[in-house]
Design a protein around this motif. Sequence first.
Motif, short mmCIF file in Angstrom:
data_model
loop_
_atom_site.label_atom_id
_atom_site.label_comp_id
_atom_site.label_asym_id
_atom_site.label_seq_id
_atom_site.Cartn_x
_atom_site.Cartn_y
_atom_site.Cartn_z
N TYR A 115 29.31 56.23 27.31
CA TYR A 115 29.57 57.59 27.80
C TYR A 115 29.59 58.65 26.69
CZ TYR A 115 30.79 55.46 32.28
OH TYR A 115 30.76 54.75 33.45
N CYS A 116 29.14 58.34 25.50
CA CYS A 116 29.04 59.38 24.47
C CYS A 116 27.96 60.39 24.85
CB CYS A 116 28.70 58.76 23.12
SG CYS A 116 30.09 57.89 22.35
N HIS A 117 28.12 61.60 24.33
CA HIS A 117 27.12 62.64 24.55
C HIS A 117 26.75 63.31 23.23
CE1 HIS A 117 24.83 65.92 26.23
NE2 HIS A 117 25.65 66.81 25.68
N VAL A 118 25.46 63.40 22.95
CA VAL A 118 24.95 64.11 21.77
C VAL A 118 24.06 65.24 22.30
CG1 VAL A 118 23.59 63.97 19.67
CG2 VAL A 118 25.04 62.02 20.36
N ALA A 119 24.49 66.47 22.11
CA ALA A 119 23.78 67.62 22.66
C ALA A 119 22.60 68.02 21.77
CB ALA A 119 24.74 68.80 22.84
N HIS A 120 21.91 69.07 22.19
CA HIS A 120 20.69 69.53 21.54
C HIS A 120 20.92 69.94 20.09
CE1 HIS A 120 22.04 73.74 21.92
NE2 HIS A 120 22.50 73.37 23.10
N ASP A 121 19.93 69.65 19.26
CA ASP A 121 19.87 70.09 17.86
C ASP A 121 20.92 69.45 16.97
OD1 ASP A 121 17.71 72.20 18.10
OD2 ASP A 121 19.16 72.98 19.55
N CYS A 122 21.56 68.38 17.43
CA CYS A 122 22.50 67.67 16.57
C CYS A 122 21.76 66.80 15.57
CB CYS A 122 23.43 66.79 17.40
SG CYS A 122 24.67 67.70 18.35
N ILE A 123 22.42 66.51 14.44
CA ILE A 123 21.92 65.55 13.46
C ILE A 123 23.02 64.55 13.18
CG2 ILE A 123 21.14 65.20 11.09
CD1 ILE A 123 19.89 67.94 11.14
N LEU A 124 22.73 63.28 13.41
CA LEU A 124 23.62 62.20 13.01
C LEU A 124 22.95 61.46 11.86
CD1 LEU A 124 24.74 62.83 15.88
CD2 LEU A 124 25.25 60.40 16.09
N HIS A 125 23.62 61.40 10.74
CA HIS A 125 23.09 60.65 9.62
C HIS A 125 23.35 59.15 9.84
CE1 HIS A 125 22.00 64.15 7.08
NE2 HIS A 125 22.94 64.75 7.81
N ASP A 126 23.15 58.33 8.83
CA ASP A 126 23.18 56.88 9.02
C ASP A 126 24.60 56.33 9.19
OD1 ASP A 126 20.47 57.07 8.58
OD2 ASP A 126 20.56 56.41 6.49
N HIS A 127 24.70 55.22 9.93
CA HIS A 127 25.93 54.44 10.08
C HIS A 127 27.08 55.23 10.72
CE1 HIS A 127 24.34 51.06 7.71
NE2 HIS A 127 23.82 51.98 6.92
N VAL A 128 26.76 56.17 11.57
CA VAL A 128 27.79 56.92 12.30
C VAL A 128 28.27 56.08 13.48
CG1 VAL A 128 28.21 58.96 13.74
CG2 VAL A 128 26.91 59.17 11.60
N ILE A 129 29.58 56.10 13.72
CA ILE A 129 30.16 55.45 14.90
C ILE A 129 30.82 56.51 15.77
CG2 ILE A 129 31.90 53.82 15.75
CD1 ILE A 129 31.53 52.24 13.17
#
Length: 266
Positions: A115-129
């Motif tokens: 149920y996580c949500h990542v909206a538009h134009d986000c950046i997740l770098h490596d190994h994010v929890i």
Amino acid sequence: MPIHPAAVIDPKAEIHPSASIGAYAVIGAEVVIGADTIVDAHAVISGPTRIGQGNHIGSFSSIGSPPQDMHYQGEPTELLIGDGNHIREYVSIHRGTVAGRSRTVIGNHCMLMSYCHVAHDCILHDHVIMSNVATLAGHVEVGSYANLGGLVAVHQFCRIGAYTYIGGMSGISLDVPPYVILAGTRNQMRITGVNKIGLRRNGMSRDTIERIEQAFKLIFRAAPDVVLQDALTQTEQELADSPEVLHLVEFFRTSRRGVVKRTEEG
């Protein structure tokens, strides 16, 4: 190619022969899926979306949908997902907007729980929890090895620093500096200290952690009459041989929303 006969695949999708697509999954046009990636039953992937190798995408997830932005008019923006990510059931990740970066980016070896949500134009770098139901508004950037607890909500345009741990149900409206532990509601966010356990688990040396702790004292535990910019300059001068400390200083100096600085001691 291990594609279930009940899956719906657009002819314009590109799927590596070693990828696996479950029953009733829907793969749209302009979707590229890399080697050894698994897409579970009932997942929906829309394009333009490019997914790397060795990912696992859970059932009922919605990947690459159009952004939830009133100004979006169907422009050809995209979603980029790296390698080795675990994207669990009911996760939603949206493409970018032309007013933003035109793309949303997920790095490598991230884990997005249910149920996580990542909206538009986000950046997740490596190994994010991101734990269950954690939510990122648009244009958020999350540094490598950051850990967001369950039900964390992050305001648009915020930055979450690398190696940061954010406690569950926290509301984030300012930038969160690297290397710290933070929890609290939007107006009561508190930094409780350096995330020493997280730093050790992810390979930081004892000397590096000690230097980060020294920087923490100079910046966050400075006397009330010490101006933040003076504390940053002092930190930069005294710990100039530590790339991690210089990154912390630069994070403060490049913030546009302001950085959380309040600690439990005030």
